[in-house]
Design an enzyme around this catalytic site. Structure first.
Site, PDB file in Angstrom:
ATOM      1  CE  LYS A  94      -3.948  -2.157   2.352  1.00  0.00           C
ATOM      2  NZ  LYS A  94      -4.889  -2.067   3.493  1.00  0.00           N
ATOM      3  CG  HIS A 109      -6.392  -2.907  -1.795  1.00  0.00           C
ATOM      4  ND1 HIS A 109      -6.948  -4.149  -1.557  1.00  0.00           N
ATOM      5  CD2 HIS A 109      -6.414  -2.266  -0.601  1.00  0.00           C
ATOM      6  CE1 HIS A 109      -7.267  -4.258  -0.286  1.00  0.00           C
ATOM      7  NE2 HIS A 109      -6.957  -3.126   0.320  1.00  0.00           N
ATOM      8  CD  GLN A 110     -11.130   2.542  -1.856  1.00  0.00           C
ATOM      9  OE1 GLN A 110     -10.762   3.602  -1.338  1.00  0.00           O
ATOM     10  NE2 GLN A 110     -12.130   1.812  -1.363  1.00  0.00           N
ATOM     11  CG  ASP A 111      -7.697   0.263   2.234  1.00  0.00           C
ATOM     12  OD1 ASP A 111      -8.713  -0.420   2.452  1.00  0.00           O
ATOM     13  OD2 ASP A 111      -6.600  -0.220   1.908  1.00  0.00           O
ATOM     14  CG  ASN A 162     -10.355  -3.398  -1.193  1.00  0.00           C
ATOM     15  OD1 ASN A 162     -10.570  -4.579  -0.936  1.00  0.00           O
ATOM     16  ND2 ASN A 162     -10.134  -2.487  -0.243  1.00  0.00           N
ATOM     17  CD  GLU A 163     -12.831  -3.717   2.467  1.00  0.00           C
ATOM     18  OE1 GLU A 163     -12.474  -2.629   2.972  1.00  0.00           O
ATOM     19  OE2 GLU A 163     -12.699  -4.812   3.049  1.00  0.00           O
ATOM     20  CD  GLU A 209      -9.550  -7.356   2.053  1.00  0.00           C
ATOM     21  OE1 GLU A 209      -9.850  -7.089   3.238  1.00  0.00           O
ATOM     22  OE2 GLU A 209      -9.281  -6.503   1.205  1.00  0.00           O
ATOM     23  CD1 TRP A 218      -5.238  -8.148   5.891  1.00  0.00           C
ATOM     24  CD2 TRP A 218      -5.600  -7.873   3.701  1.00  0.00           C
ATOM     25  NE1 TRP A 218      -4.609  -6.988   5.526  1.00  0.00           N
ATOM     26  CE2 TRP A 218      -4.823  -6.795   4.168  1.00  0.00           C
ATOM     27  CE3 TRP A 218      -5.933  -7.913   2.339  1.00  0.00           C
ATOM     28  CZ2 TRP A 218      -4.388  -5.768   3.333  1.00  0.00           C
ATOM     29  CZ3 TRP A 218      -5.506  -6.892   1.518  1.00  0.00           C
ATOM     30  CH2 TRP A 218      -4.746  -5.831   2.009  1.00  0.00           C
TER      31      TRP A 218
END
Length: 492
Positions: free
Chosen positions: A55, A128-130, A213-214, A335, A362
């Protein structure tokens, strides 16, 4: 001159001896058939894998002991992990401008993919991202994709610990704008997937593209938490996923495209509302499972009971199968875990076996994850030192299981305490490749016994059993510890 001719003859000999695939040979990749992932031999593949998501810039693990090297891929294969969810972040794919690929980033990711492919490890590419971007304490999108909305841009951005940073009004508004296509960002995201699909559509051991992601649905997040927000699926999430799908299909008509539900569906017993796409038969449902009781524990909040996770895990498995049937997709629990609570991991893994569900846990290494609910996410206490592996955790993740089945799986169970394994499948006479059972290297210190009813053992090694069916009747495979001193081959 003599040395030159010797070199020429050596090169010619190597070229003649080297096995070569025909120029027209397709790379081994997974496809969807009904609810199953299927390999080129027609066998149903159950994935047991790990997340490899780096990340921090440059968003791909370095070729160091603490990063990812050939020894890491060997370690994964040796422990039976036949899958990986690999971070391919938007910030890395097109860091300078919409649709403009970064060859250096593609090469960094390609290095990891090649190491995995050499060990026959199936890969899901994960955008992916958060919490959108580092501006908000997260990661994922390129710098040029950060457009701070008014009136919040008049003050410094508010950051909050993951995952509560999502709930801030500014981050939620950022996501509202994204789903609405403001500033061309939705199209730029789809363009980034074209970059990825163009680069990796022929990648050996690919199992497709996880589009986002999410997904966070924005300012209606409270409604999503309460009801699952079906209107947001119809108005925002489904159209966005279809746009990403269409972008991939322009350059890759074959590989699986995976959709994820809105974020709260991973940690609450909520319905999801994806619908099928006309003419599309290679969709995947990439879903997450995080038991609320374990999340409370990770936040230091008392009152959780890990045994409640049985009902939660089984309910999420049932829902994933139902949603996959609705959208005509293959499910994957991409995940779960993210904890050192061994009992919680044991429950999730057993529930997945009951549902015959593939998974990617994860996570493999922590890699100084900036968006994590706690610090107990990786398999090692020291990412650079394989001997620092968390052995109790590893023992419930490494399992005897059916990696590839020449037919339809019917039942699978494994006891991480005593190593007993049972598997039933209905053979498909059209599939000539054998069923492959991975045998855990951790659970049979004095060897193992295998019994097959309705078939026979074709080949047996310390960590693998190949089975062929005797007829079209159901085959049952049992594996158990060998009693001490009976002469069974030792597991090393």
């Amino acid at each position: 001159m003599h040395r030159i001719w010797k070199l020429v003859l050596l090169v010619v000999a190597l070229l003649v001896a080297a096995p070569a695939l025909p120029a027209s040979a397709d790379p081994p990749q997974l496809r969807r058939e009904g609810r199953w992932l299927v390999d080129p031999q027609g066998r149903v593949v159950i994935v047991h894998g790990l997340n490899l998501v780096y990340k921090h810039a440059p968003y791909a693990p370095p070729a160091t002991a603490a990063g990812f090297q050939a020894r890491d891929a060997r370690w994964l294969a040796r422990h039976g992990f036949n899958g990986a969810r690999v971070g391919t972040l938007w910030a890395g794919l097109t860091p300078d401008a919409p649709g403009r690929a970064d060859p250096a980033y593609l090469a960094k990711v390609q290095r990891v993919l090649d190491l995995l492919a050499r060990r026959h490890i199936w890969v899901q590419l994960d955008m992916h991202q958060d919490q959108w971007h580092e501006t908000y304490g997260g990661e994922g999108v390129p710098d040029w994709a950060v457009h701070r909305p008014a009136p919040y841009d008049a003050l410094p951005p508010v950051t909050a610990p993951f995952p509560t940073g999502y709930w801030t009004p500014e981050v939620s508004t950022v996501f509202d704008n994204f789903w609405a296509g403001a500033d061309g960002l939705l199209g730029a995201w789809a363009d980034a997937w074209q970059v990825a699909a163009r680069a990796w559509r022929g990648q050996p051991y690919l199992m497709g593209y996880d589009l986002l992601n999410e997904p966070w649905m924005g300012t209606e997040w409270a409604l999503c938490l309460a009801t699952g927000c079906p209107d947001s699926y119809r108005a925002e999430l489904q159209p966005a996923m279809e746009q990403g799908l269409a972008a991939v299909r322009e350059v890759d008509p074959d590989n699986i495209v995976w959709w994820e539900p809105q974020q709260f569906a991973g940690g609450q017993p909520l319905d999801t509302f994806f619908e099928p796409v006309a003419g599309e038969d290679q969709l995947g449902f990439s879903w997450h499972s995080y038991c609320p009781d374990v999340f409370l524990e990770s936040q230091g909040i008392p009152g959780g009971n890990v045994e409640n996770c049985w009902d939660f895990a089984r309910g999420r498995q049932e829902h994933a199968l139902e949603q996959s049937r609705t959208m005509r997709a293959v499910p994957l629990m991409s995940e779960w875990g993210a904890t050192d609570n061994v009992r919680a991991i044991e429950i999730d893994a057993a529930a997945a076996d009951e549902a015959l569900m593939g998974w990617t846990h994860w996570a493999y290494k922590r890699w100084n994850d900036p968006t994590t609910a706690d610090t107990a996410q990786g398999l090692f206490r020291d990412d650079a030192d394989p001997s620092s592996v968390k052995r109790a955790k590893l023992r419930v993740l490494v399992r005897t299981y059916a990696q590839a089945t020449a037919g339809t799986p019917l039942l699978m169970s494994f006891d991480a305490g005593d190593g007993s394994f049972r598997y039933r499948y209905r053979p498909d006479p059209a599939v000539t490749a054998p069923t492959r059972i991975f045998v855990s290297p951790l659970h049979y210190p004095d060897g193992y016994r295998v019994r097959v009813d309705g078939g026979r053992v074709v080949s047996r090694s310390p960590h693998q059993v190949l089975v062929a069916a005797a007829s079209e009747k159901v085959v049952t495979v049992r594996v158990a510890r060998e009693p001490i001193g009976d002469g069974a081959r030792s597991i090393r």
